[in-house]
Design a protein around this motif. Structure first.
Motif, PDB file in Angstrom:
ATOM      1  N   UNK A   1       1.285  -1.715   0.054  1.00 40.90           N
ATOM      2  CA  UNK A   1       0.063   0.205   0.012  1.00 40.90           C
ATOM      3  C   UNK A   1       0.825   1.508   0.255  1.00 40.90           C
ATOM      4  N   UNK A   2       0.479   1.802   0.140  1.00 46.16           N
ATOM      5  CA  UNK A   2       1.198   3.757   0.594  1.00 46.16           C
ATOM      6  C   UNK A   2       0.394   3.951   1.847  1.00 46.16           C
TER       7      UNK A   2
ATOM      8  N   UNK B   1      -0.422   4.436   9.216  1.00 44.19           N
ATOM      9  CA  UNK B   1      -2.023   4.721   8.148  1.00 44.19           C
ATOM     10  C   UNK B   1      -1.725   4.836   6.809  1.00 44.19           C
ATOM     11  N   UNK B   2      -2.586   3.507   6.435  1.00 46.89           N
ATOM     12  CA  UNK B   2      -2.497   3.062   5.143  1.00 46.89           C
ATOM     13  C   UNK B   2      -3.407   3.447   4.461  1.00 46.89           C
TER      14      UNK B   2
ATOM     15  N   UNK C   1      -3.662   0.531  10.221  1.00 45.35           N
ATOM     16  CA  UNK C   1      -2.899   0.635  10.814  1.00 45.35           C
ATOM     17  C   UNK C   1      -1.800  -0.109  11.056  1.00 45.35           C
ATOM     18  N   UNK C   2      -0.950   0.158  11.169  1.00 43.81           N
ATOM     19  CA  UNK C   2       0.312  -0.395  11.511  1.00 43.81           C
ATOM     20  C   UNK C   2       1.185  -0.084  12.584  1.00 43.81           C
ATOM     21  N   UNK C   3       1.291  -0.610  13.744  1.00 43.14           N
ATOM     22  CA  UNK C   3       2.369   0.568  14.489  1.00 43.14           C
ATOM     23  C   UNK C   3       4.099   0.167  15.235  1.00 43.14           C
ATOM     24  N   UNK C   4       4.837   0.749  15.437  1.00 43.55           N
ATOM     25  CA  UNK C   4       6.202   0.419  15.578  1.00 43.55           C
ATOM     26  C   UNK C   4       6.411  -0.380  16.934  1.00 43.55           C
TER      27      UNK C   4
ATOM     28  N   UNK D   1       4.567   1.435   0.869  1.00 47.88           N
ATOM     29  CA  UNK D   1       5.364   0.405   1.679  1.00 47.88           C
ATOM     30  C   UNK D   1       4.671  -0.834   1.636  1.00 47.88           C
ATOM     31  N   UNK D   2       5.867  -2.225   2.063  1.00 49.56           N
ATOM     32  CA  UNK D   2       5.563  -3.294   1.561  1.00 49.56           C
ATOM     33  C   UNK D   2       6.099  -3.774   3.178  1.00 49.56           C
TER      34      UNK D   2
END
Length: 157
Positions: free
Chosen positions: A90-91, A106-107, A112-115, A130-131
């Motif tokens: 995605x981006x 936020x894609x 949503x992904x968190x570090x 991003x992949x």
């Protein structure tokens, strides 16, 4: 590389090399839980150092056993037990400004992904691609186009 990390890496390579049944190589990120990866200090390695270490282990024939013992708890995974974990492409929504410890990404696909990996990275990119690849033990690795950087993340939405 610090002596303790070198000793850990050599011990890991020696134990993996003694495995009778060799299978396809998997990286340290795939083999270790996030807690083990951090406790071993491997999260402090630069992407180049980690890449070199994984390549060295691959050349030494270090691989994981072909039989996995036990079944991990489904609560460790965002996806339901037995569900397919596929690479996400995605981006980043809007401006990407790196990460600072607990950054949420936020894609454009709504996820949503968190570090989860420690560290900082200050960079500014307009909506980079991003992949996010599934790794072993339920972990995920996000690669950001345009900064040649990778980061361990977890899906929160």
């Amino acid at each position: 590389m610090r002596p303790i990390r070198l000793a850990l890496c050599l011990a890991l390579a020696a134990s993996a090399a003694s495995v009778a049944a060799q299978s396809e190589f998997s990286s340290l990120e795939e083999r270790m839980t996030q807690g083990d990866f951090t406790a071993a200090g491997l999260d402090k390695l630069s992407p180049e150092e980690l890449k070199f270490l994984n390549e060295w282990l691959r050349r030494q024939g270090a691989s994981v056993p072909s039989t996995v013992v036990g079944k991990p708890s489904a609560s460790r995974y965002f996806y339901p037990e037995g569900g397919q974990r596929e690479t996400v492409s995605s981006r980043i929504e809007g401006e990407f400004t790196g990460w600072r410890g607990n950054t949420v990404f936020k894609l454009e696909n709504g996820q949503e992904w968190q570090q989860v990996q420690t560290g900082l990275n200050d960079i500014s990119l307009p909506s980079p691609a991003v992949k996010i690849q599934p790794m072993m033990f339920g972990s995920w690795l996000m690669e950001v186009e345009g900064c040649d950087c990778r980061l361990r993340v977890r899906r929160i939405r």
